[in-house]
Design an enzyme around this catalytic site. Structure first.
Site, short mmCIF file in Angstrom:
data_model
loop_
_atom_site.label_atom_id
_atom_site.label_comp_id
_atom_site.label_asym_id
_atom_site.label_seq_id
_atom_site.Cartn_x
_atom_site.Cartn_y
_atom_site.Cartn_z
N HIS A 54 0.86 -1.20 0.00
CA HIS A 54 0.00 0.00 0.00
C HIS A 54 0.89 1.24 0.00
O HIS A 54 2.11 1.13 0.10
CB HIS A 54 -0.99 0.01 1.17
CG HIS A 54 -0.38 0.02 2.54
ND1 HIS A 54 0.35 -1.05 3.03
CD2 HIS A 54 -0.40 0.94 3.54
CE1 HIS A 54 0.75 -0.78 4.27
NE2 HIS A 54 0.32 0.42 4.60
N HIS A 56 1.37 3.91 2.05
CA HIS A 56 1.91 4.61 3.22
C HIS A 56 3.43 4.69 3.16
O HIS A 56 4.10 3.76 2.69
CB HIS A 56 1.45 3.93 4.52
CG HIS A 56 0.05 4.27 4.90
ND1 HIS A 56 -0.68 3.56 5.82
CD2 HIS A 56 -0.78 5.27 4.47
CE1 HIS A 56 -1.89 4.09 5.95
NE2 HIS A 56 -1.97 5.13 5.13
N ASP A 58 5.77 4.34 5.23
CA ASP A 58 6.58 3.29 5.87
C ASP A 58 6.48 1.96 5.13
O ASP A 58 6.94 0.92 5.63
CB ASP A 58 6.24 3.14 7.36
CG ASP A 58 4.81 2.70 7.61
OD1 ASP A 58 3.93 2.97 6.76
OD2 ASP A 58 4.55 2.08 8.66
N HIS A 59 5.92 1.99 3.92
CA HIS A 59 5.88 0.80 3.06
C HIS A 59 6.39 1.13 1.64
O HIS A 59 7.16 0.37 1.07
CB HIS A 59 4.47 0.21 2.99
CG HIS A 59 4.05 -0.33 4.33
ND1 HIS A 59 4.18 -1.66 4.66
CD2 HIS A 59 3.54 0.29 5.43
CE1 HIS A 59 3.76 -1.84 5.91
NE2 HIS A 59 3.38 -0.67 6.39
N HIS A 109 -7.55 -0.44 5.21
CA HIS A 109 -6.46 0.33 5.85
C HIS A 109 -6.10 1.50 4.95
O HIS A 109 -6.01 2.64 5.39
CB HIS A 109 -5.26 -0.59 6.09
CG HIS A 109 -4.09 0.09 6.71
ND1 HIS A 109 -4.08 0.48 8.03
CD2 HIS A 109 -2.88 0.44 6.19
CE1 HIS A 109 -2.91 1.06 8.31
NE2 HIS A 109 -2.17 1.05 7.21
N ASP A 130 -0.48 -4.03 5.90
CA ASP A 130 -1.14 -3.61 7.13
C ASP A 130 -2.61 -4.00 7.15
O ASP A 130 -3.42 -3.37 7.84
CB ASP A 130 -0.99 -2.10 7.33
CG ASP A 130 0.43 -1.71 7.68
OD1 ASP A 130 1.31 -2.60 7.70
OD2 ASP A 130 0.68 -0.51 7.92
N HIS A 169 4.24 -5.51 9.81
CA HIS A 169 4.84 -5.07 11.08
C HIS A 169 4.88 -6.22 12.07
O HIS A 169 4.08 -7.15 11.98
CB HIS A 169 4.01 -3.95 11.72
CG HIS A 169 3.96 -2.67 10.96
ND1 HIS A 169 4.80 -1.61 11.23
CD2 HIS A 169 3.15 -2.25 9.96
CE1 HIS A 169 4.51 -0.60 10.42
NE2 HIS A 169 3.51 -0.98 9.63
#
Length: 247
Positions: A54, A56, A58-59, A109, A130, A169
């Protein structure tokens, strides 16, 4: 990546025969690039593409930096940085000769969330970003309880029970702390015991396990319904997520 803060996972998956490989969610280049450099220079891997679960940061936030070093297509949802291809739901592609990958759209998400089922012979693994965590699920940032119910309990629950789960995560300790308050079942106690003894839980549990110890995949369970005070699956999902957000 970012151990002690985000506890993110990036995954390098290689077809042993051809050495073709993909890197999934390489969001922190300072941690990822040295590994890629060592493995590409030694001939251990031939990088084929970047895959994002996705958009975001942090991805998918490392895509631009990785592209400076490796000219690769980027497979991911519509909002992922530098994306070159968004596979349609249930479409497939291959890594090397033997790994078949199926893209599973799981909006909630984020609306561009995609889980990827990897199959190699009898081995099956799903990279869930996520959407699904071990013993939990992601927050509903861009979606609804109805969408997460569909993602977990229709799309992912339909996968073979022996499919190993690789989430985005390491959140298992927190998830099981919440889950055990909702339902004191043997599977959840077993997960709690494992999480206490192991720092990492990725790939150690299957879709079949999640159906037993993940309260977000047990919306029909009387104990879960009692804890939420709801009975309709979507209402149970909404109440559970609200309880987890506030826990």
């Amino acid at each position: 990546m970012w151990e002690g803060s985000g506890n993110n996972y990036a995954y390098l998956v290689t077809d042993e025969k051809t050495k073709n490989a993909v890197i999934i969610d390489p969001a922190n280049p300072p941690e990822v690039l040295p590994v890629l450099k060592q493995k590409t220079e030694s001939g251990d891997i031939k990088l084929q593409s970047i895959i994002n679960t996705h958009h975001h940061h942090d991805h998918a936030g490392g895509n631009g930096e990785i592209l400076k070093h490796y000219k690769l297509p980027i497979i991911g949802g519509k909002d992922c940085a530098h994306r070159t291809e968004t596979p349609s739901h249930n479409s497939t592609f291959t890594v090397g000769d033997s790994i078949k990958v199926t893209a599973l759209h799981t909006p909630c998400h984020t609306q561009d969330s995609i889980c990827y089922l990897f199959e190699d012979g009898n081995d099956k693994a799903v990279f869930t970003g996520d959407t699904l965590f071990i013993g939990g699920c992601g927050r509903f940032f861009e979606g609804t309880a109805e969408e997460m119910h569909k993602a977990l309990n229709e799309t992912l629950a339909a996968l073979p029970d022996d499919t190993r789960v690789y989430p985005g995560h390491e959140y298992t300790k927190g998830n099981v702390k919440f889950g055990i308050k909702v339902m004191q079942s043997e599977p959840i106690k077993k997960l709690q015991s494992f999480a206490e003894k192991h720092k990492e839980t990725q790939g150690k549990f299957t879709i079949g396990d999640e159906k037993l110890h993940n309260v977000f995949m047990r919306l029909d369970d009387p104990a879960v319904q009692k804890a939420t005070g709801k009975s309709k699956p979507v209402d149970v999902m909404a109440a559970l997520r609200e309880m987890k957000n506030n826990s």
